[in-house]
Design a protein around this motif. Sequence first.
Motif, PDB file in Angstrom:
ATOM      1  N   PRO A   1      70.781  44.008  71.104  1.00 44.84           N
ATOM      2  CA  PRO A   1      71.174  45.425  70.860  1.00 44.84           C
ATOM      3  C   PRO A   1      71.690  46.444  71.742  1.00 44.84           C
ATOM      4  O   PRO A   1      71.455  46.295  72.933  1.00 44.84           O
ATOM      5  N   GLU A   2      72.568  47.256  71.370  1.00 43.74           N
ATOM      6  CA  GLU A   2      73.316  48.413  72.216  1.00 43.74           C
ATOM      7  C   GLU A   2      73.785  47.515  73.424  1.00 43.74           C
ATOM      8  O   GLU A   2      73.548  48.075  74.734  1.00 43.74           O
TER       9      GLU A   2
ATOM     10  N   SER B   1      60.601  45.277  65.677  1.00 45.25           N
ATOM     11  CA  SER B   1      61.881  45.535  65.566  1.00 45.25           C
ATOM     12  C   SER B   1      62.731  45.522  66.940  1.00 45.25           C
ATOM     13  O   SER B   1      62.172  46.476  67.789  1.00 45.25           O
ATOM     14  N   GLU B   2      63.544  44.640  67.178  1.00 42.76           N
ATOM     15  CA  GLU B   2      64.325  44.745  68.605  1.00 42.76           C
ATOM     16  C   GLU B   2      65.026  45.972  68.688  1.00 42.76           C
ATOM     17  O   GLU B   2      65.060  46.624  69.762  1.00 42.76           O
ATOM     18  N   ARG B   3      65.491  46.301  67.505  1.00 41.22           N
ATOM     19  CA  ARG B   3      66.560  47.508  67.362  1.00 41.22           C
ATOM     20  C   ARG B   3      65.650  48.838  67.707  1.00 41.22           C
ATOM     21  O   ARG B   3      66.228  49.826  68.495  1.00 41.22           O
TER      22      ARG B   3
END
Length: 328
Positions: free
Chosen positions: A161-162, A134-136
Motif C-alpha cells: 500500500p501507498e 488490514s494492511e491498508r
Amino acid sequence: MELELRHLRTIRAIADAGSLTKAATALGLAQPALSAQLKRIERSLGGELFERGRQGVRATALGALVLDRARLVLPAVLELQEEAVRFARSGAPAGAGRRPLRIGGTHGPLLGGLVDRIASRDPGVEVVTHTSWSEREIAASTLEGRLDYALIGTCGESPPPEPGRLVWTEVARDPVFVMLAAGHPLAARPRVELGELAGEAWTDVPGDGCFADCFAAACARAGFAPVSVYETDIASCVHLVQVGRAVGLCRATFPDTPGMVTRPLAGTPLVWRHLLGRHPHAAAAVDAPRMTGHLRAAHRAAVARSGSYTRWLAARPPSEDGDAARDG
C-alpha cells in the motif's frame, strides 16, 4: 460568548497595566473597543472583574479569581505550543526522553520477534504495538504519523500500500507452506502438489491484501477452484487443521505445532515478502537500518524454529524459486 484564551490575555493585560488606557495601548486597541470587549467578557463570567477609579483599575474578588487561573493557564498553553513545535521538528518532546516507538503489523511471527529483539538489544526504548488484519489500515496510520513503522507482507511481487508515499524495505521472503493434520494422507510427504489438495476445504487468516487473489490464481493454474475457505484467526485456523476440517496456508516460518505438520508446496507457487514501511520524513527514519537489522535477525530465528523450513532449505533443488527464503 464562550471564554477563550485571548480573553484571558486581555484580562491579564488590563491587570498588569493598571488602567484601560495603558492596556489598550499595549494591546494595540482603541480604549472604547477594549472597554466593550471587557464588558462582554464580564457578562460571560457573571460579574465585574475590575473596579474603576481615579488611580486606574483594581481587580474585584471575581477578577482576582480569574487572574489567578489565567496566570496558570496561559503559561501552560504557551509551553504546550512550544513543546508541540519541538516535538514536530525532532520527534521527541523536550525533557521527556525518547518517545515510545510505535510499530504496527499484521498477523505473523516477526512482530513479536522484533519486540523481543528491541527489548534485549535496546532496553531503553519503549515499544507500543498495534495490530490489524488490514494492511491498508497499518499503512495509512504510518502515513498519517500515528505509527513509526509498518510491518506487513505482500504476495510475490505485488506492490505494498501507498508505494509512492511510504518507503518500503524488503526484510525477507518465504515460500508459502500448507498446514495438514498429522494424520492427513499427505502428511508424510516431503512436499505436496497443490493440485493434490483440490478436494479440500481451506482455512486462512483474513486480510485486504492480494493474497486471496494470488491463491485463487495458483489454484486455477493447478486445475481447480477451492471448495471453501474459512477466514478466521490463527488459533482457529490451527484448530480446524488439527481436527481435519480443513487444510491451511502459512508462511514457512510457522512453528511446529502438535497435531499438525507444515509441508512445502512443490514448485513454490506462492511466495510471501516481509516488508518494513516508514514515512520518508518521519523522525524515526534515522533508526530504519537498525530496525531492519532487528527484523532480519528475528526472521532468521523464526526460520531456525521451523523444522520443515530448515529441511526445505537444506534440500532445496536448484529449480526451486531462488528468491524464496532470501534474507535481505
